[in-house]
Design a protein around this motif. Structure first.
Motif, short mmCIF file in Angstrom:
data_model
loop_
_atom_site.label_atom_id
_atom_site.label_comp_id
_atom_site.label_asym_id
_atom_site.label_seq_id
_atom_site.Cartn_x
_atom_site.Cartn_y
_atom_site.Cartn_z
N LEU A 1 0.88 -1.35 -0.16
CA LEU A 1 -0.26 0.44 0.15
C LEU A 1 0.98 0.90 0.06
N ALA A 2 1.83 1.54 0.45
CA ALA A 2 2.78 2.37 0.90
C ALA A 2 3.36 2.76 -0.54
N LEU A 3 3.93 1.30 -1.41
CA LEU A 3 4.15 1.81 -2.63
C LEU A 3 3.40 2.41 -3.61
N TYR A 4 2.64 1.66 -3.39
CA TYR A 4 0.87 2.00 -4.54
C TYR A 4 0.35 3.72 -4.29
N LYS A 5 0.68 3.32 -3.28
CA LYS A 5 0.66 5.09 -2.86
C LYS A 5 1.03 6.25 -3.22
N ALA A 6 2.17 5.78 -3.06
CA ALA A 6 3.65 6.95 -3.35
C ALA A 6 3.22 6.97 -5.13
N VAL A 7 3.67 6.00 -5.43
CA VAL A 7 3.70 6.08 -6.90
C VAL A 7 2.50 6.98 -7.44
N SER A 8 0.92 6.61 -7.03
CA SER A 8 0.33 7.44 -6.82
C SER A 8 -0.37 8.34 -7.24
N GLU A 9 0.31 9.10 -5.39
CA GLU A 9 0.44 10.52 -5.42
C GLU A 9 1.92 11.19 -6.54
N TRP A 10 3.17 10.75 -6.92
CA TRP A 10 3.58 11.39 -7.95
C TRP A 10 2.78 11.74 -8.95
N LEU A 11 2.25 10.45 -9.35
CA LEU A 11 1.63 11.20 -10.39
C LEU A 11 0.39 11.44 -10.68
N THR A 12 -0.54 12.03 -9.46
CA THR A 12 -1.61 12.84 -9.63
C THR A 12 -1.76 13.78 -8.85
N THR A 13 -0.07 14.61 -8.63
CA THR A 13 -0.34 15.58 -7.43
C THR A 13 0.19 16.82 -8.46
N GLY A 14 0.41 17.79 -7.61
CA GLY A 14 1.10 19.05 -8.42
C GLY A 14 1.26 19.24 -9.67
N GLU A 15 2.04 20.50 -10.56
CA GLU A 15 1.94 20.47 -11.84
C GLU A 15 3.01 19.88 -12.37
N ARG A 16 4.12 18.72 -11.36
CA ARG A 16 4.53 18.16 -12.29
C ARG A 16 4.05 16.11 -12.35
N GLY A 17 2.26 16.31 -11.86
CA GLY A 17 1.79 14.70 -12.17
C GLY A 17 1.09 15.31 -12.84
N ILE A 18 0.85 13.57 -13.33
CA ILE A 18 0.50 13.15 -15.22
C ILE A 18 -1.03 13.78 -15.33
N TRP A 19 -1.84 12.93 -14.13
CA TRP A 19 -2.96 13.58 -14.40
C TRP A 19 -3.55 14.69 -12.59
N PRO A 20 -2.68 15.45 -12.59
CA PRO A 20 -2.96 16.95 -11.24
C PRO A 20 -4.81 16.27 -11.19
N ALA A 21 -5.55 16.69 -12.34
CA ALA A 21 -7.00 16.60 -11.42
C ALA A 21 -7.69 15.39 -10.85
N GLN A 22 -7.12 14.30 -11.09
CA GLN A 22 -7.49 13.01 -10.78
C GLN A 22 -7.09 12.89 -9.54
N GLN A 23 -7.49 12.01 -8.72
CA GLN A 23 -7.27 11.71 -7.36
C GLN A 23 -7.21 10.43 -7.29
N ASP A 24 -7.69 9.76 -8.25
CA ASP A 24 -6.85 7.94 -7.94
C ASP A 24 -6.59 7.90 -9.21
N VAL A 25 -5.30 7.05 -9.06
CA VAL A 25 -4.19 7.12 -10.41
C VAL A 25 -4.91 5.42 -11.12
N MET A 26 -5.63 4.32 -10.72
CA MET A 26 -6.26 4.04 -11.55
C MET A 26 -7.50 4.31 -12.18
N GLU A 27 -7.75 4.95 -11.74
CA GLU A 27 -8.69 5.58 -12.89
C GLU A 27 -8.31 7.06 -13.39
N ALA A 28 -7.44 7.51 -13.63
CA ALA A 28 -6.64 8.57 -14.18
C ALA A 28 -6.00 7.58 -15.80
N ILE A 29 -5.37 6.00 -16.12
CA ILE A 29 -4.92 5.47 -16.39
C ILE A 29 -5.68 5.06 -17.79
#
Length: 164
Positions: A100-128
């Protein structure tokens, strides 16, 4: 010799730009406030690794799973690998906590802030599943780059053997 004019004892080019003096202190201050994306990844990864280190069993499993998740992403794709990590994170105990810690780390990185690929999404699975191919490829590359840092910091900060 028509290109150069002799001015005093120096030869100068007519296209030479005037020199601009910049205070060394000002450029150092500006540079210290800006970080490269690699520095941001490293800082984020270190924070996530240090968050799991208090529990030794979870930390050792985290280190082992951080070593294997990049290969899973490369083999199966980021969507399936993260779905696996999320599934393994549902439960109790150190194994679930580490996944869970690994999943949350990757998810947060991809969905948070300007650097995120999907900053408008909360869950990385939905974004993918909602994203396009370009975003999927960027997410794959970003996840691999982030996990490279997580893996290195886990090896450095977590003592003991990894549990597979």
């Amino acid at each position: 010799m028509a290109k150069y004019k002799k001015q005093g004892s120096r030869k100068t080019s007519p296209a030479a730009a005037p020199s601009i003096s910049i205070s060394p202190r000002k450029s150092v201050e500006t540079a210290s406030r800006q970080q490269t994306i690699a520095q941001q990844r490293a800082g984020f990864a270190l924070k996530k690794v240090l968050a799991v280190t208090p529990d030794k069993e979870t930390a050792n499993r985290f280190k082992a799973y951080a070593n294997s998740l990049p290969a899973m992403i490369q083999t199966n794709g980021i969507g399936q690998a993260l779905a696996f990590a999320k599934m393994k994170g549902n439960g109790r105990g150190p194994e679930a906590s580490a996944w869970l810690a690994l999943y949350k780390a990757v998810s947060e990185w991809l969905t948070t802030g300007e650097r995120g690929i999907w900053p408008a999404q909360q869950d990385v699975m939905e974004a993918i599943v909602a994203g396009d191919q370009y975003q999927y490829q960027r997410a794959h590359a970003e996840a691999q780059a982030l996990l490279s840092w997580i893996k290195q910091f886990a090896r450095a900060e977590i003592a003991g053997d990894s549990h597979e």
